[in-house]
Design an enzyme around this catalytic site. Structure first.
Site, short mmCIF file in Angstrom:
data_model
loop_
_atom_site.label_atom_id
_atom_site.label_comp_id
_atom_site.label_asym_id
_atom_site.label_seq_id
_atom_site.Cartn_x
_atom_site.Cartn_y
_atom_site.Cartn_z
N CYS A 180 43.34 40.73 44.49
CA CYS A 180 43.68 42.07 45.01
C CYS A 180 43.46 42.15 46.52
O CYS A 180 42.34 42.00 47.00
CB CYS A 180 42.84 43.09 44.24
SG CYS A 180 42.39 44.56 45.12
N CYS B 95 41.04 44.76 48.05
CA CYS B 95 39.63 44.43 47.73
C CYS B 95 39.04 43.54 48.83
O CYS B 95 37.85 43.61 49.13
CB CYS B 95 39.52 43.70 46.40
SG CYS B 95 40.15 44.62 45.00
#
Lengths: 116, 311
Positions: free
Chosen positions: A40, A43
């Protein structure tokens, strides 16, 4: 230091969801929990910020990370459907969640307003 | 009201580079943005930013951010929703009610992911509705999902989702897809994918989380109810510049019209990057435009003869 939690260490340090029905935080310091995954992008923005904050707030708050890929049970307990999701857990209050990456200044603001 | 030399609206490549330049010119700089990193955040791997061999978009933008704040730029997360010209300065209003005053404004707010506008879309954002398939696809293992859109990002999302979801409905307004033919052919052949053309989402339903959608056929108006736990919205981007229309001139695509020095039609307001008329929406171009806008803001404040070495 930011600590990675497994289902087992989560139950020990944060919340024993197997035995408790009502939310009951087990820690002595307020904490932040980052639900993330390696794939991700947003993230990856959050990760270095949490490293810095864990140094700056040593002894005041705890910072944990949960890898949603390996800790699927925890992701499902919290019904995580979007990452990053960041939980702010103050003492004696229900956790508050924020979805999406935050810049450092926002983390600091929320730490002051919600946790300390 | 807190006063700044320059207020930069937007925290992507253009805004952060503008802040780097105004900061180094000792202008008191504020960045107001809803995110930090902009569109580049969504790039898995950027390989066409010179000097950086290859980097995940978020890592590159984290460097942009730390470099901008190193030279003094302050950052506020928020949405600017009005600018008023008061004498020689500008007042920037945020949606949370805060107000800031700036001698100059640099608009670098980029593009915004387009919404479908169906009931339930906002309510279930993060609870089944997603605009980032690469982030959230894995949470829909063995679930049924809907992808909305007909471009490359929609087809790529559908392809990625086949690794997790058991059924993927791809809903598009017609039967002409903007995605590359090779991708369209590949995705259409995948067993889990069902393409529903000439259709749109009428409503996203659920209690706490999404559990279904109503899909309307645009021609027959017939409604099809589909069970789904995930809705991936991949219908491209739009420019949100209506809130500036009384101040600056825009073109028919809602881009802010600028000259080759990032000047808008309003003196003291500059624009840079994807929000402007500059062609090619690329990180490297936005960074360059941000630098120009920053230097022009400096020149505006200090007069035409301001010492910029590399005029």
């Amino acid at each position: 230091m930011v600590e990675n939690l497994t289902a087992e260490t989560f139950r020990e340090k944060v919340f024993d969801y197997k035995n408790e029905k009502e939310w009951k935080y087990r820690g002595e310091l307020p904490c932040i929990i980052d639900f993330y995954a390696d794939w991700c992008g947003p993230c990856k923005m959050v990760s270095p910020i949490l490293d810095e904050l864990s140094e700056e707030y040593t002894g005041k708050i705890k910072i944990y990370k949960i890898n949603t890929e390996t800790e699927k049970e925890l992701a499902s307990v919290f019904q995580i459907m979007s990452i990053p999701t960041i939980l702010f857990i103050a003492l004696g209050k229900d956790p508050q969640g924020v979805r999406g990456a935050l810049p450092k200044s926002e983390f600091e603001k929320k730490i002051k307003e919600w946790l300390l | 009201m807190k006063e700044y030399d320059t207020i930069i609206i937007g925290g992507g490549a253009a805004g952060l580079t503008a802040a780097l330049y105004t900061g180094r010119k000792k202008l008191k700089t504020l960045i107001v943005s809803i995110d930090l990193g902009g569109q580049t955040l969504l790039t898995d791997n950027i390989e066409n930013y010179p000097g950086v061999d290859s980097s995940p978009g978020p890592e590159l933008m984290a460097k942009f951010q730390s470099q901008a704040t190193k030279f003094g730029a302050e950052v506020i997360m928020g949405e600017a929703n009005a600018i008023k010209k008061i004498g020689k300065t500008f007042e920037v209003n945020l949606s949370n009610g805060e107000k800031y005053s700036g001698k100059t404004i640099i608009v670098a707010s980029g593009k915004t992911a387009r919404k479908i506008g169906a009931p339930g879309e906002d309510k279930f954002m993060g609870r089944g509705v997603s605009t980032c398939a690469t982030c959230d696809a894995a949470f829909f293992k063995d679930k049924e999902v809907v992808v909305v859109g007909g471009g490359n990002s929609a087809f790529e999302a559908a392809e990625l989702l086949t690794k997790f979801a058991k059924k993927i409905y791809l809903v598009h307004r017609n039967d002409k897809f903007r995605a590359d033919e090779i991708t369209v052919e590949k995705v259409k052949k995948l067993k889990q994918v069902e393409v529903i053309p000439f259709s749109q989402l009428k409503e996203i339903k659920g209690d706490k989380f999404v559990d279904g959608v109503s899909i309307e056929n645009i021609e027959s108006k017939k409604i099809k109810e589909v069970k789904a736990n995930g809705i991936f919205i991949e219908i491209g981007y739009e420019l949100k510049t209506d809130w500036l229309k009384s101040l600056v001139k825009r073109n028919d695509k809602n881009e802010i019209v600028i000259d080759d020095r990032c000047n808008t039609s309003q003196k003291g307001i500059f624009a840079a990057g994807d929000v402007s008329t500059v062609p090619y929406k690329q990180t490297v171009i936005s960074a360059g435009e941000g630098a120009k806008a920053g230097l022009e803001a400096y020149k505006y404040i200090n007069g035409a003869e301001a010492a910029i070495d590399w005029k």
